[in-house]
Design a protein around this motif. Structure first.
Motif, PDB file in Angstrom:
ATOM      1  N   ASN A   1       0.587  -1.194   0.129  1.00 39.44           N
ATOM      2  CA  ASN A   1      -0.086   0.051   0.055  1.00 39.44           C
ATOM      3  C   ASN A   1       0.786   1.411  -0.072  1.00 39.44           C
ATOM      4  OD1 ASN A   1      -0.548   2.246   1.675  1.00 39.44           O
ATOM      5  ND2 ASN A   1      -2.979   0.894   2.164  1.00 39.44           N
ATOM      6  N   GLY A   2       0.815   1.944  -0.818  1.00 38.60           N
ATOM      7  CA  GLY A   2       1.393   3.253  -0.818  1.00 38.60           C
ATOM      8  C   GLY A   2       1.570   3.896   0.615  1.00 38.60           C
ATOM      9  N   MET A   3       0.352   4.451   0.773  1.00 37.39           N
ATOM     10  CA  MET A   3       0.065   5.282   2.195  1.00 37.39           C
ATOM     11  C   MET A   3       1.278   4.410   3.646  1.00 37.39           C
ATOM     12  SD  MET A   3      -1.379   8.256   2.940  1.00 37.39           S
ATOM     13  CE  MET A   3      -0.238   9.244   4.367  1.00 37.39           C
ATOM     14  N   ALA A   4       0.982   3.335   3.684  1.00 40.05           N
ATOM     15  CA  ALA A   4       1.617   2.667   4.198  1.00 40.05           C
ATOM     16  C   ALA A   4       3.397   2.801   4.330  1.00 40.05           C
ATOM     17  CB  ALA A   4       1.708   0.803   4.573  1.00 40.05           C
ATOM     18  N   ALA A   5       3.804   2.124   2.879  1.00 36.16           N
ATOM     19  CA  ALA A   5       5.126   2.727   2.812  1.00 36.16           C
ATOM     20  C   ALA A   5       5.744   4.897   2.980  1.00 36.16           C
ATOM     21  CB  ALA A   5       5.529   2.556   1.274  1.00 36.16           C
ATOM     22  N   ILE A   6       4.776   4.770   2.644  1.00 36.06           N
ATOM     23  CA  ILE A   6       4.980   6.692   2.722  1.00 36.06           C
ATOM     24  C   ILE A   6       4.796   6.965   4.562  1.00 36.06           C
ATOM     25  CG2 ILE A   6       4.066   9.161   3.030  1.00 36.06           C
ATOM     26  CD1 ILE A   6       2.654   8.716   0.594  1.00 36.06           C
ATOM     27  N   ARG A   7       4.424   6.984   5.269  1.00 37.29           N
ATOM     28  CA  ARG A   7       4.313   6.949   6.743  1.00 37.29           C
ATOM     29  C   ARG A   7       6.164   5.844   6.759  1.00 37.29           C
ATOM     30  NH1 ARG A   7       0.912   9.267   8.825  1.00 37.29           N
ATOM     31  NH2 ARG A   7      -1.602   9.613   8.839  1.00 37.29           N
ATOM     32  N   LEU A   8       5.969   4.608   6.555  1.00 39.81           N
ATOM     33  CA  LEU A   8       7.567   4.014   6.816  1.00 39.81           C
ATOM     34  C   LEU A   8       8.769   4.836   6.630  1.00 39.81           C
ATOM     35  CD1 LEU A   8       8.129   1.343   7.964  1.00 39.81           C
ATOM     36  CD2 LEU A   8       8.490   0.504   5.728  1.00 39.81           C
ATOM     37  N   ILE A   9       8.555   5.328   5.607  1.00 39.91           N
ATOM     38  CA  ILE A   9       9.746   6.133   5.368  1.00 39.91           C
ATOM     39  C   ILE A   9       9.624   7.256   6.195  1.00 39.91           C
ATOM     40  CG2 ILE A   9      10.108   7.918   3.360  1.00 39.91           C
ATOM     41  CD1 ILE A   9       9.224   5.890   1.371  1.00 39.91           C
ATOM     42  N   ALA A  10       8.167   8.240   6.592  1.00 43.01           N
ATOM     43  CA  ALA A  10       8.773   9.227   7.252  1.00 43.01           C
ATOM     44  C   ALA A  10       9.052   9.247   8.948  1.00 43.01           C
ATOM     45  CB  ALA A  10       7.190   9.694   6.830  1.00 43.01           C
ATOM     46  N   GLY A  11       8.602   7.436   8.770  1.00 43.72           N
ATOM     47  CA  GLY A  11       8.990   6.904  10.139  1.00 43.72           C
ATOM     48  C   GLY A  11      10.987   6.979  10.552  1.00 43.72           C
ATOM     49  N   GLN A  12      11.135   6.657   9.198  1.00 46.99           N
ATOM     50  CA  GLN A  12      12.494   5.908   9.416  1.00 46.99           C
ATOM     51  C   GLN A  12      13.235   7.121   9.699  1.00 46.99           C
ATOM     52  OE1 GLN A  12      12.491   3.370   6.021  1.00 46.99           O
ATOM     53  NE2 GLN A  12      12.472   1.708   7.277  1.00 46.99           N
ATOM     54  N   VAL A  13      12.426   8.517   8.535  1.00 39.18           N
ATOM     55  CA  VAL A  13      13.377   9.787   7.982  1.00 39.18           C
ATOM     56  C   VAL A  13      14.075  10.367  10.500  1.00 39.18           C
ATOM     57  CG1 VAL A  13      13.513  11.933   7.522  1.00 39.18           C
ATOM     58  CG2 VAL A  13      13.291   9.729   5.725  1.00 39.18           C
ATOM     59  N   GLN A  14      12.262  10.060  10.271  1.00 41.21           N
ATOM     60  CA  GLN A  14      11.991  10.750  11.781  1.00 41.21           C
ATOM     61  C   GLN A  14      13.383  10.254  12.907  1.00 41.21           C
ATOM     62  OE1 GLN A  14       8.273  10.573  12.855  1.00 41.21           O
ATOM     63  NE2 GLN A  14       8.104  12.923  12.515  1.00 41.21           N
ATOM     64  N   PHE A  15      13.083   8.807  12.845  1.00 39.14           N
ATOM     65  CA  PHE A  15      14.134   8.415  13.852  1.00 39.14           C
ATOM     66  C   PHE A  15      15.785   8.445  13.436  1.00 39.14           C
ATOM     67  CE2 PHE A  15      16.735   4.079  14.538  1.00 39.14           C
ATOM     68  CZ  PHE A  15      16.704   3.993  15.357  1.00 39.14           C
ATOM     69  N   GLY A  16      16.456   8.041  12.193  1.00 41.05           N
ATOM     70  CA  GLY A  16      17.138   8.376  11.840  1.00 41.05           C
ATOM     71  C   GLY A  16      18.076   9.999  12.623  1.00 41.05           C
ATOM     72  N   LEU A  17      16.891  10.719  12.242  1.00 37.50           N
ATOM     73  CA  LEU A  17      17.370  12.264  12.580  1.00 37.50           C
ATOM     74  C   LEU A  17      17.830  12.572  14.254  1.00 37.50           C
ATOM     75  CD1 LEU A  17      14.553  14.561  10.561  1.00 37.50           C
ATOM     76  CD2 LEU A  17      16.862  14.397   9.924  1.00 37.50           C
ATOM     77  N   ARG A  18      16.530  11.775  15.101  1.00 36.58           N
ATOM     78  CA  ARG A  18      16.529  11.709  16.357  1.00 36.58           C
ATOM     79  C   ARG A  18      17.468  11.210  17.060  1.00 36.58           C
ATOM     80  NH1 ARG A  18      11.532   8.808  17.249  1.00 36.58           N
ATOM     81  NH2 ARG A  18      10.508   9.435  15.620  1.00 36.58           N
ATOM     82  N   HIS A  19      18.709  10.083  16.081  1.00 32.08           N
ATOM     83  CA  HIS A  19      19.806   9.227  16.383  1.00 32.08           C
ATOM     84  C   HIS A  19      20.769   9.757  15.227  1.00 32.08           C
ATOM     85  CE1 HIS A  19      16.267   7.081  18.445  1.00 32.08           C
ATOM     86  NE2 HIS A  19      17.075   6.979  19.322  1.00 32.08           N
ATOM     87  N   GLY A  20      21.296  10.399  14.994  1.00 32.07           N
ATOM     88  CA  GLY A  20      22.216  12.057  14.895  1.00 32.07           C
ATOM     89  C   GLY A  20      22.117  11.055  13.422  1.00 32.07           C
ATOM     90  N   MET A  21      21.864  10.105  12.422  1.00 32.66           N
ATOM     91  CA  MET A  21      22.207   9.726  11.776  1.00 32.66           C
ATOM     92  C   MET A  21      21.925  10.660  10.458  1.00 32.66           C
ATOM     93  SD  MET A  21      20.139   5.844  11.785  1.00 32.66           S
ATOM     94  CE  MET A  21      20.307   4.894  13.005  1.00 32.66           C
ATOM     95  N   ASN A  22      22.870  10.271   9.369  1.00 29.33           N
ATOM     96  CA  ASN A  22      23.394  11.279   8.561  1.00 29.33           C
ATOM     97  C   ASN A  22      22.583  10.265   7.108  1.00 29.33           C
ATOM     98  OD1 ASN A  22      24.757  13.555  10.469  1.00 29.33           O
ATOM     99  ND2 ASN A  22      26.552  11.901  10.156  1.00 29.33           N
ATOM    100  N   GLU A  23      22.849   9.019   7.440  1.00 26.24           N
ATOM    101  CA  GLU A  23      22.358   8.457   5.551  1.00 26.24           C
ATOM    102  C   GLU A  23      21.233   7.413   5.657  1.00 26.24           C
ATOM    103  OE1 GLU A  23      26.207   9.333   3.037  1.00 26.24           O
ATOM    104  OE2 GLU A  23      26.779   7.371   4.725  1.00 26.24           O
ATOM    105  N   CYS A  24      20.454   7.128   4.618  1.00 24.82           N
ATOM    106  CA  CYS A  24      19.540   6.721   5.038  1.00 24.82           C
ATOM    107  C   CYS A  24      19.521   5.512   3.305  1.00 24.82           C
ATOM    108  CB  CYS A  24      18.149   6.661   5.231  1.00 24.82           C
ATOM    109  SG  CYS A  24      16.628   5.584   4.956  1.00 24.82           S
ATOM    110  N   TYR A  25      19.821   3.799   3.256  1.00 22.27           N
ATOM    111  CA  TYR A  25      19.856   3.083   2.396  1.00 22.27           C
ATOM    112  C   TYR A  25      18.620   2.458   1.898  1.00 22.27           C
ATOM    113  CZ  TYR A  25      24.474   4.546   2.311  1.00 22.27           C
ATOM    114  OH  TYR A  25      25.853   5.229   2.355  1.00 22.27           O
ATOM    115  N   ILE A  26      18.305   1.653   0.681  1.00 25.50           N
ATOM    116  CA  ILE A  26      17.288   1.543   0.581  1.00 25.50           C
ATOM    117  C   ILE A  26      17.589   0.490  -1.450  1.00 25.50           C
ATOM    118  CG2 ILE A  26      16.099   2.865   1.906  1.00 25.50           C
ATOM    119  CD1 ILE A  26      15.455   3.707  -1.304  1.00 25.50           C
ATOM    120  N   ASP A  27      17.076  -0.507  -1.291  1.00 20.06           N
ATOM    121  CA  ASP A  27      17.031  -1.217  -2.623  1.00 20.06           C
ATOM    122  C   ASP A  27      15.816  -0.773  -3.513  1.00 20.06           C
ATOM    123  OD1 ASP A  27      15.623  -4.246  -2.958  1.00 20.06           O
ATOM    124  OD2 ASP A  27      15.989  -3.216  -0.267  1.00 20.06           O
TER     125      ASP A  27
END
Length: 102
Positions: A1-27
């Motif tokens: 589902n497109g909306m679930a994937a979008i929310r997942l990306i937003a959540g991962q980005v927020q997690f990364g920012l909160r934990h000082g991560m500089n990059e995110c990798y995907i396939d």
């Protein structure tokens, strides 16, 4: 589902920012390449075959540069609009032109 994937990306980005991560990798599967590129992901290597997804492209997102734009409710709506736009473009590019008959 497109909306679930979008929310997942937003959540991962927020997690990364909160934990000082500089990059995110995907396939990325080829059908979503334009979408992820529009979000700011960049290709990091050659296409490969993923045993579950098939042909895939490794991509990286610079969270320092793009993270704030893709997080929170504003980021979710921005990604949703980009997703709809890229899916419409993909459908148009797959449409077979009809030949004019006399």
């Amino acid at each position: 589902n497109g909306m679930a994937a979008i929310r997942l990306i937003a959540g991962q980005v927020q997690f990364g920012l909160r934990h000082g991560m500089n990059e995110c990798y995907i396939d990325c599967v080829p059908s979503l390449f334009k979408y992820y590129t529009a979000l700011g992901f960049e290709v990091t290597g050659e296409e490969f075959y993923h045993r579950e997804n098939g042909p895939s492209v490794p991509m990286r997102l610079d969270l320092v540069q793009n993270g704030e734009m893709l997080s929170g409710e504003d980021g979710i709506w921005r990604m949703l609009k980009l997703y709809i736009k890229t899916m419409k473009e993909a459908k148009r590019s797959q449409a077979v032109p009809t030949e004019d008959k006399p």
